[in-house]
Design an enzyme around this catalytic site. Structure first.
Site, PDB file in Angstrom:
ATOM      1  N   ASP A   1       0.781  -1.239   0.000  1.00  0.00           N
ATOM      2  CA  ASP A   1       0.000   0.000   0.000  1.00  0.00           C
ATOM      3  C   ASP A   1       0.817   1.296   0.000  1.00  0.00           C
ATOM      4  O   ASP A   1       0.247   2.392  -0.042  1.00  0.00           O
ATOM      5  CB  ASP A   1      -0.962   0.011   1.188  1.00  0.00           C
ATOM      6  CG  ASP A   1      -2.111  -0.960   0.980  1.00  0.00           C
ATOM      7  OD1 ASP A   1      -2.604  -1.017  -0.160  1.00  0.00           O
ATOM      8  OD2 ASP A   1      -2.498  -1.655   1.925  1.00  0.00           O
TER       9      ASP A   1
ATOM     10  N   ASP B   1      -6.482  -3.892  -6.290  1.00  0.00           N
ATOM     11  CA  ASP B   1      -6.146  -2.570  -5.759  1.00  0.00           C
ATOM     12  C   ASP B   1      -4.698  -2.171  -6.085  1.00  0.00           C
ATOM     13  O   ASP B   1      -4.361  -0.996  -6.170  1.00  0.00           O
ATOM     14  CB  ASP B   1      -6.302  -2.536  -4.232  1.00  0.00           C
ATOM     15  CG  ASP B   1      -7.461  -3.359  -3.697  1.00  0.00           C
ATOM     16  OD1 ASP B   1      -7.832  -4.361  -4.337  1.00  0.00           O
ATOM     17  OD2 ASP B   1      -7.972  -3.023  -2.624  1.00  0.00           O
TER      18      ASP B   1
HETATM   19  N1  GLY Z   1      -7.243  -1.217  -0.836  1.00  0.00           N
HETATM   20  C1  GLY Z   1      -8.197  -1.624   0.124  1.00  0.00           C
HETATM   21  C2  GLY Z   1      -9.594  -1.349  -0.230  1.00  0.00           C
HETATM   22  O1  GLY Z   1      -9.940  -0.934  -1.304  1.00  0.00           O
HETATM   23  O2  GLY Z   1     -10.416  -1.604   0.625  1.00  0.00           O
END
Ligand code: GLY
Length: 401
Positions: free
Chosen positions: A120, A179
């Site tokens: 992330d 993501d």
């Molecule tokens: N990247 C985590 C979400 O979209 O919840």
């Protein structure tokens, strides 16, 4: 309404009036943008007020059951969105009062450039330092971005050609979630800044593998694909935040749309544009997409009309569509922009936009973080606000061309 003068821990020194001046092009700005920016500056101003005596840098994320603001640590995947929100408010309002808090909350998370817990770091560093660099040209922000890109690339698994999203857990070897497409912006920019093409090559490899293995024939995507990190063979395709392994989790579709549009921005590879357009077609022809274009949290959940919406997925989609509209022919551009405008209109309505001083001082209501958790169901989420403001900024740029 005033942002109070801040203490030694923070840097803001001036007051913010409800009618913060907009930029020089104010006369050309669509009133929906003006009204949203006026509201957002007041609402987020109140949020900043509540935080200005905190010793540590707080990272607002959502609200609790009593509607109170919930903070998270800087190690959380959402930590870049609040600084990013401040940068967008600075840009959209044209009011320098936002500059110092934007710098303060951005620079407070510099240590995150070494964050190794998961993938992330792209969200965390690019939404904060990336926007900061774009708006200030502060040279030291480049070092943060390039260092963060280097950290992210430690997760690259050459055998599989992907960046591993999460640690090995639940029997997975190399789990990649959709993501992760969003982290590639950090890598493309790091190559631009450093001249080191390895970041770019990793981004392209990841985007290619995701295109090949994450998407179904109908152009919806899985949430998680687990790879064999040595051979690249797909071990399983499952969900973590969606309704079912085979379902279309709403935010995942939005991440993919945004991700491939952004990959096209850097590479001009027509495959990525085609992919983004195919994802948009999936979303906007889906029979379960409501008329207001704010999706339920998953397109395939049973009894869908009783299920919560996900305003964050809608905000991400609107932002992506404004960008996508700049890469296609005039007819398609008009269609994409019209869809994005309809989303913005819905999100700006009392159905989704909070009233002043409520909603934990977040702008939008009705997002869903993780329904199966269950956690963060039908709540405000900091990233919904971030992408909503980004969409407004992109809309303004398009209309002022
Ligand atoms: N990247 C985590 C979400 O979209 O919840």
């Amino acid at each position: 309404m005033f942002l109070r003068t801040l203490t030694a821990t923070t840097l803001l020194v001036t007051s913010l009036s409800a009618a913060a001046p907009l930029t020089a092009q104010n006369h050309k700005t669509d009133p929906i943008i003006t009204r949203n920016v006026e509201f957002a500056t007041q609402q987020v101003g109140l949020m900043v007020d509540t935080m200005n005596t905190f010793r540590q840098i707080p990272s607002p994320r959502t609200t609790d059951e009593q509607g109170r603001l919930v903070f998270t640590t800087l190690d959380d995947w959402t930590s870049g969105f609040f600084p990013g929100t401040l940068w967008y408010l600075y840009e959209l309002s044209g009011d320098s009062v936002w500059l110092q808090p934007a710098i303060h909350y951005t620079e407070g998370m510099e240590r995150i450039k070494y964050y190794r817990g998961n993938h992330d770091i792209g969200f965390m560093i690019y939404c904060s330092f990336g926007n900061g660099l774009r708006l200030t040209q502060k040279a030291d922000y480049k070092d943060v971005i390039v260092t963060a890109a280097r950290t992210l690339c430690e997760r690259y698994r050459p055998g599989a050609g992907v960046i591993q999203s999460w640690p090995r857990q639940r029997g997975w070897d190399c789990p990649v979630i959709i993501d992760n497409m969003m982290n590639l912006e950090l890598l493309f920019e790091a190559t631009r800044m450093s001249g080191d093409s390895s970041f770019w090559n990793i981004a392209v490899s990841h985007a290619d593998q995701t295109l090949k293995h994450h998407y179904r024939p109908d152009m919806s995507c899985y949430h998680v694909v687990d790879y064999d990190s040595e051979t690249g063979a797909v071990r399983s395709r499952v969900t973590a935040q969606g309704y079912a392994d085979s379902s279309a989790w709403a935010r995942g579709q939005a991440w993919g749309l945004y991700g491939y549009t952004m990959c096209y921005r850097y590479t001009r590879d027509p495959r990525y544009l085609k992919q983004a357009e195919a994802i948009a077609r999936f979303i906007f022809t889906h029979p379960n997409l409501p008329k207001d274009l704010i999706p339920y949290w998953d397109y395939d959940v049973p009894n869908i009309e009783q299920e919560p919406r996900d305003a964050s997925a809608a905000a991400i989609t609107a932002s992506a569509l404004y960008e996508l509209s700049t890469y296609v022919n005039a007819k398609e551009a008009k269609q994409y922009k019209k869809l994005a405008d309809r989303i913005i209109k819905s999100l700006s309505s009392p159905n989704y936009r909070a009233t002043l001083s409520t909603n934990g001082y977040f702008i939008l209501m009705h997002s869903t973080g993780n329904k199966p958790g269950p956690n963060e169901v039908d709540v405000p989420l900091v990233y919904a606000d971030y992408y909503f403001l980004e969409a407004l900024k992109r809309k303004r740029d398009l209309e002022q061309k």
